[in-house]
Design an enzyme around this catalytic site. Sequence first.
Site, PDB file in Angstrom:
ATOM      1  N   GLU A   1       0.852  -1.191   0.000  1.00 32.39           N
ATOM      2  CA  GLU A   1       0.000   0.000   0.000  1.00 32.39           C
ATOM      3  C   GLU A   1       0.892   1.246   0.000  1.00 32.39           C
ATOM      4  O   GLU A   1       1.926   1.269   0.659  1.00 32.39           O
ATOM      5  CB  GLU A   1      -0.858  -0.022   1.262  1.00 32.39           C
ATOM      6  CG  GLU A   1      -1.841   1.095   1.317  1.00 32.39           C
ATOM      7  CD  GLU A   1      -2.994   0.751   2.248  1.00 32.39           C
ATOM      8  OE1 GLU A   1      -2.725   0.547   3.429  1.00 32.39           O
ATOM      9  OE2 GLU A   1      -4.134   0.703   1.772  1.00 32.39           O
TER      10      GLU A   1
ATOM     11  N   ARG B   1      -4.651  -3.924  -0.651  1.00 33.52           N
ATOM     12  CA  ARG B   1      -5.867  -3.132  -0.826  1.00 33.52           C
ATOM     13  C   ARG B   1      -6.096  -2.696  -2.272  1.00 33.52           C
ATOM     14  O   ARG B   1      -5.287  -2.954  -3.151  1.00 33.52           O
ATOM     15  CB  ARG B   1      -5.866  -1.894   0.050  1.00 33.52           C
ATOM     16  CG  ARG B   1      -6.220  -2.186   1.474  1.00 33.52           C
ATOM     17  CD  ARG B   1      -6.666  -0.862   2.116  1.00 33.52           C
ATOM     18  NE  ARG B   1      -6.723  -0.979   3.533  1.00 33.52           N
ATOM     19  CZ  ARG B   1      -7.714  -1.566   4.163  1.00 33.52           C
ATOM     20  NH1 ARG B   1      -8.702  -2.084   3.482  1.00 33.52           N
ATOM     21  NH2 ARG B   1      -7.683  -1.658   5.457  1.00 33.52           N
TER      22      ARG B   1
END
Length: 239
Positions: A56, A113
């Site tokens: 991320e 994510r």
Amino acid sequence: ESVDEELKGTDTSKLHKNRRLTFCVEGNISVGKTTFLQRIANETIELRDLVEIVPEPIAKWQDVGPEHFNILDAFYAEPERYAYTFQNYVFVTRVMQEKESASGIKPLRLMERSVFSDRMVFVRAVHEANWMNEMEISIYDSWFDPVVSSLPGLIPDGFIYLRASPDTCHKRLMVRKRSEEGGVTLDYLRGLHEKHESWLLPSKAGGSGVLSVSQLPVHLEGSLPADIRDRVFYLEGDH
Ligand code: DCP
């Protein structure tokens, strides 16, 4: 290998030979996504050659521009002022991160994510908390689908959902003590947990395994190809 096994049950005829697969790893704050990805990356030499990890872009959020602004910190310090600005920047940095990893040759790309959890979990949560007003969420929603459909690299082949109770995540958050996250409460984690559940597990049968998700929320229909709905894998992570 097991991912390969699981995919046998789904219609893979549309997967071009030699095409790289991308899976996004989802789960609540501090469930252990980074640890999970690091384990995979360091497990064996064979896996290292096969799997590209895309973490991320949190470092980009903590150090913006020559002035070194920390927008993650600004968001938690003044959420009403910065929730929209932060979610907008999160989206842009995911686009940058995806582009940076787009030319890799390893057959499996695992991303931490996705823009879909940003929208289905975080943007919903900050709106419910009144940190994003009606106009701001409407602006976000109005650009999301058209922009995502012009950036096909953002759409993964499936999701891996690391699932743990909000209590477990809260305990891990306390141990980790990321300085920006002092204001993350158990209640906020409960809200994020519920949003992950209704997004990724609308018809959970129980136990770890592959989900046959036939009812991903309608909001995603414009953004995700229909066949992705059968590709949500989940792992229980309370231990
Ligand atoms: N965040 C947010 N909105 C988003 C994405 C992230 O507010 N759209 C925030 C939540 C966290 C921080 O950014 O404070 C990083 O969140 P993650 O849960 O993605 O990362 P973690 O490091 O907590 O995950 P893990 O501990 O599972 O590795």
